[in-house]
Scaffold this motif. Structure first.
Motif, PDB file in Angstrom:
ATOM      1  N   LEU A 334      -6.322  -6.897   5.230  1.00  0.00           N
ATOM      2  CA  LEU A 334      -6.771  -5.866   4.308  1.00  0.00           C
ATOM      3  C   LEU A 334      -6.890  -4.572   5.092  1.00  0.00           C
ATOM      4  O   LEU A 334      -7.674  -4.475   6.039  1.00  0.00           O
ATOM      5  N   ILE A 335      -6.079  -3.576   4.701  1.00  0.00           N
ATOM      6  CA  ILE A 335      -6.070  -2.329   5.465  1.00  0.00           C
ATOM      7  C   ILE A 335      -7.172  -1.417   4.952  1.00  0.00           C
ATOM      8  O   ILE A 335      -8.204  -1.219   5.602  1.00  0.00           O
ATOM      9  N   LYS A 336      -7.003  -0.837   3.779  1.00  0.00           N
ATOM     10  CA  LYS A 336      -8.025  -0.008   3.155  1.00  0.00           C
ATOM     11  C   LYS A 336      -7.668   0.164   1.682  1.00  0.00           C
ATOM     12  O   LYS A 336      -6.512   0.067   1.280  1.00  0.00           O
ATOM     13  N   ASP A 337      -8.689   0.422   0.881  1.00  0.00           N
ATOM     14  CA  ASP A 337      -8.486   0.642  -0.563  1.00  0.00           C
ATOM     15  C   ASP A 337      -7.634  -0.459  -1.181  1.00  0.00           C
ATOM     16  O   ASP A 337      -6.689  -0.197  -1.927  1.00  0.00           O
ATOM     17  N   GLN A 338      -7.935  -1.694  -0.840  1.00  0.00           N
ATOM     18  CA  GLN A 338      -7.243  -2.872  -1.368  1.00  0.00           C
ATOM     19  C   GLN A 338      -5.772  -2.950  -0.956  1.00  0.00           C
ATOM     20  O   GLN A 338      -5.008  -3.743  -1.491  1.00  0.00           O
ATOM     21  N   GLU A 339      -5.352  -2.139   0.015  1.00  0.00           N
ATOM     22  CA  GLU A 339      -3.973  -2.200   0.487  1.00  0.00           C
ATOM     23  C   GLU A 339      -3.823  -3.365   1.446  1.00  0.00           C
ATOM     24  O   GLU A 339      -4.674  -3.581   2.325  1.00  0.00           O
ATOM     25  N   LEU A 340      -2.726  -4.126   1.266  1.00  0.00           N
ATOM     26  CA  LEU A 340      -2.496  -5.318   2.081  1.00  0.00           C
ATOM     27  C   LEU A 340      -1.316  -5.086   3.009  1.00  0.00           C
ATOM     28  O   LEU A 340      -0.355  -4.405   2.664  1.00  0.00           O
ATOM     29  N   SER A 341      -1.391  -5.689   4.209  1.00  0.00           N
ATOM     30  CA  SER A 341      -0.415  -5.359   5.256  1.00  0.00           C
ATOM     31  C   SER A 341       0.907  -6.104   5.110  1.00  0.00           C
ATOM     32  O   SER A 341       1.896  -5.730   5.751  1.00  0.00           O
ATOM     33  N   THR A 342       0.961  -7.162   4.290  1.00  0.00           N
ATOM     34  CA  THR A 342       2.191  -7.945   4.146  1.00  0.00           C
ATOM     35  C   THR A 342       2.683  -7.877   2.711  1.00  0.00           C
ATOM     36  O   THR A 342       1.900  -8.007   1.766  1.00  0.00           O
ATOM     37  N   SER A 343       3.997  -7.691   2.558  1.00  0.00           N
ATOM     38  CA  SER A 343       4.581  -7.609   1.223  1.00  0.00           C
ATOM     39  C   SER A 343       5.833  -8.493   1.154  1.00  0.00           C
ATOM     40  O   SER A 343       6.728  -8.361   2.001  1.00  0.00           O
ATOM     41  N   GLN A 356      -2.162 -15.451   3.096  1.00  0.00           N
ATOM     42  CA  GLN A 356      -3.464 -14.779   3.070  1.00  0.00           C
ATOM     43  C   GLN A 356      -3.270 -13.260   3.151  1.00  0.00           C
ATOM     44  O   GLN A 356      -2.374 -12.773   3.816  1.00  0.00           O
ATOM     45  N   TYR A 357      -4.097 -12.540   2.398  1.00  0.00           N
ATOM     46  CA  TYR A 357      -4.115 -11.068   2.391  1.00  0.00           C
ATOM     47  C   TYR A 357      -2.700 -10.486   2.325  1.00  0.00           C
ATOM     48  O   TYR A 357      -2.317  -9.640   3.136  1.00  0.00           O
ATOM     49  N   SER A 358      -1.944 -10.929   1.333  1.00  0.00           N
ATOM     50  CA  SER A 358      -0.561 -10.469   1.189  1.00  0.00           C
ATOM     51  C   SER A 358      -0.269 -10.150  -0.282  1.00  0.00           C
ATOM     52  O   SER A 358      -0.958 -10.622  -1.185  1.00  0.00           O
TER      53      SER A 358
END
Length: 555
Positions: A334-343, A356-358
């Motif tokens: 979780l980076i910030k403002d609900q932005e996720l690092s994997t797409s 997880q967190y993608s």
């Protein structure tokens, strides 16, 4: 007991007449009169009960009094012709006939019955043997008795079968969770078997075409339109073609990896990479990609076919026009403002062991075999979080959205982790499509009536049959009429199919928990919403009358 002489046939022999003197023959009972009617000359006549009651009442009232010396006259029975009654079922698919035997009158004959059928417009599905069987029974029936039976049956329309396409080769995603067994019986989790490839002329797909079906009819002769089977496209993609002798077979024309798409299959070149990292750089390949290692942080992978990763995907981006298959797991943050690092984005399916967190987005199904944690997951079809044996599969946290259904072993966690689930959200779009079809059909009905009116207003054929321009104009109008009628039938069939899908929408698309739904799970099924306040066991969750309903009957 009355003397037989008090009863006689009328001059036209159509009725039985009772002549009695109250003071001589009274008092009377119903048994007295009915005994008179058992005589051979009167046994076939129909007793007129109101007249019999009137005779008894009047005779008994005057019996023993001075007016009782006068003779009274009553018509107490009559000849009555037989009758036939035709009953048509509500769906107009069956017609029954009830024949009643005559009371000394004329029995129904076959021409009488045929005229009755004609007047009732019963003209299809008639059974002559069944009609004749009822006529034979009629010949031995006592007066006034009836026999009944079904004499006409409609024929239900036989709907067409949908086209069926069977794939004849395995796909890369089917290698997931199929590790190879070693000689000692143990399983090598890293070895998923040999790469799946094909060579020219290999059979890829076989199609059984849709069938049109057969129309039916009801007993009135109205045509019951069948619903043709839905066709399913099987179009050649890159590296494939239809078999030259059989258009229902799809074969490979190149060597490579078979990839399924929405209209058929393609055969892609295969790019094999060990790891995608900063040393290798981003990957954008026209074909399919096999990554035997991992996709590292910050890297991007794009392919026009499938992307298969034998290792992990860590804070990276993958986009494929085919499937994305990840043998191990997808790790994000979780980076910030609900932005996720994997797409991960796929036009086909997405398959992985854990995520997880993608952010996952697939037009097809999404299959996660162990855990889907704190991710934003969207599927144009369905989401499944379960292993093949349905022993484990947790969907915890994040937002999961599926156009159809969602299935998991457990939703949420014992700690009450907020988990949002959305499914079956597109009924409104289907209803709009249904309305558009209805409007289109009504428009064609109006246009058809206008065209009919124009044709009726044409002058007699003798006035224009030598006019080439007029002949062409009439021909165009008739062609337009036929084309409009065919299009209308097509849309009416499509309307019925849409209507069935709309009406059964929430019966087909729902949420299924194999073991648990924990607290603080927000469930959205169409417009229905519920946040769980307690733990639920194995259940199916549906939208019933715009409310979330839990069904535990499949435990």
């Amino acid at each position: 007991m009355l003397e037989p002489s008090v009863i006689a046939l009328s001059a036209d022999k159509s009725k039985a007449e009772l002549r009695v003197v109250p003071n001589t023959h009274g008092p009377l009972s119903a048994e007295d009169i009915h005994t008179l009617l058992t005589q051979p000359s009167f046994a076939m006549l129909f007793p007129i009960e109101p007249a019999i009651i009137k005779a008894i009442t009047e005779v008994n009232a005057l019996c023993g009094q001075k007016p009782g010396d006068h003779e009274l006259f009553f018509a107490i029975a009559e000849r009555k012709d037989g009758s036939v009654n035709i009953t048509v079922s509500d769906d107009k698919m069956h017609a029954s006939m009830k024949i009643t035997s005559a009371w000394g009158g004329k029995d129904m004959t076959l021409p009488d019955i045929l005229n009755m059928l004609k007047s009732q417009k019963i003209k299809m599905g008639l059974s002559k043997p069944k009609i004749m069987a009822l006529m034979q029974r009629l010949s031995i029936l006592p007066p006034g008795e009836s026999c009944e039976g079904v004499i006409a049956c409609g024929k239900a329309a036989i709907n067409g079968e949908n086209a069926v396409i069977t794939r004849k080769v395995a796909l890369a995603r089917e290698r997931l969770l199929q590790p190879q067994e070693r000689e000692d019986g143990s399983v090598d989790m890293r070895n998923l078997g040999a790469l799946i490839t094909v060579k020219p002329n290999d059979l890829l797909m076989v199609k059984v075409p849709a069938t049109i079906g057969t129309p039916g009819f009801n007993v009135h002769g109205d045509i019951l339109q069948q619903i043709p089977g839905k066709d399913k496209p099987m179009e050649p993609g890159t590296g494939t073609s239809l078999h030259p002798k059989d258009p229902n077979k799809l074969i490979a024309t190149l060597s490579g990896q078979p990839v399924e798409n929405r209209k058929g299959m393609q055969v892609d070149d295969m790019l094999q990479i060990k790891d995608v990292d900063v040393r290798y750089g981003h990957v954008n390949f026209k074909g399919s990609i096999l990554i035997t290692g991992d996709v590292h942080e910050g890297m991007e992978v794009k392919a026009s076919g499938d992307v298969t990763v034998m290792g992990f995907v860590d804070s990276a981006s993958i986009e494929a026009h085919g499937d994305v298959i990840i043998s191990k797991g997808v790790i994000g943050r979780l980076i910030k403002d609900q932005e996720l690092s994997t797409s991960i984005k796929a036009s086909g399916q997405i398959c992985a062991q854990f995520v997880q967190y993608s952010r996952l987005e697939a037009q097809g199904n999404i299959l996660i075999t162990k855990q889907l944690l704190h991710s934003n997951t969207t599927s144009g079809d369905s989401i499944t979080v379960s292993d093949a044996q349905s022993r484990r599969g947790d969907l915890i946290g994040g937002i999961a959205t599926a156009a159809k259904g969602i299935r998991a072993i457990a939703f949420g966690a014992t700690a009450g982790t907020k988990t949002e689930i959305y499914c079956a959200m597109n009924q409104g779009e289907l209803k709009q499509q249904l309305k558009d079809l209805d409007d289109s059909i009504k428009g064609m009905v109006v246009a058809g009536l206008e065209l009919e009116a124009r044709l009726r207003k044409l002058p007699p054929k003798t006035e224009w049959q030598s006019d080439a321009g007029m002949i062409e104009q009439v021909k165009m109008m008739l062609d337009q009429k036929n084309q409009m009628a065919a299009e209308r039938i097509k849309e009416e069939v499509e309307f019925t199919q849409h209507q069935n899908e709309v009406e059964g929408y929430f019966d087909h698309y729902f949420i299924k928990a194999e073991k648990h739904i924990f607290t603080n799970v927000e469930i959205h099924i169409g417009n229905a919403f519920n946040r769980t306040q307690r733990e639920h066991g194995p259940c199916i969750v549906k939208n019933v009358n715009q409310e979330v309903s839990y069904d535990y009957s499949n435990r």
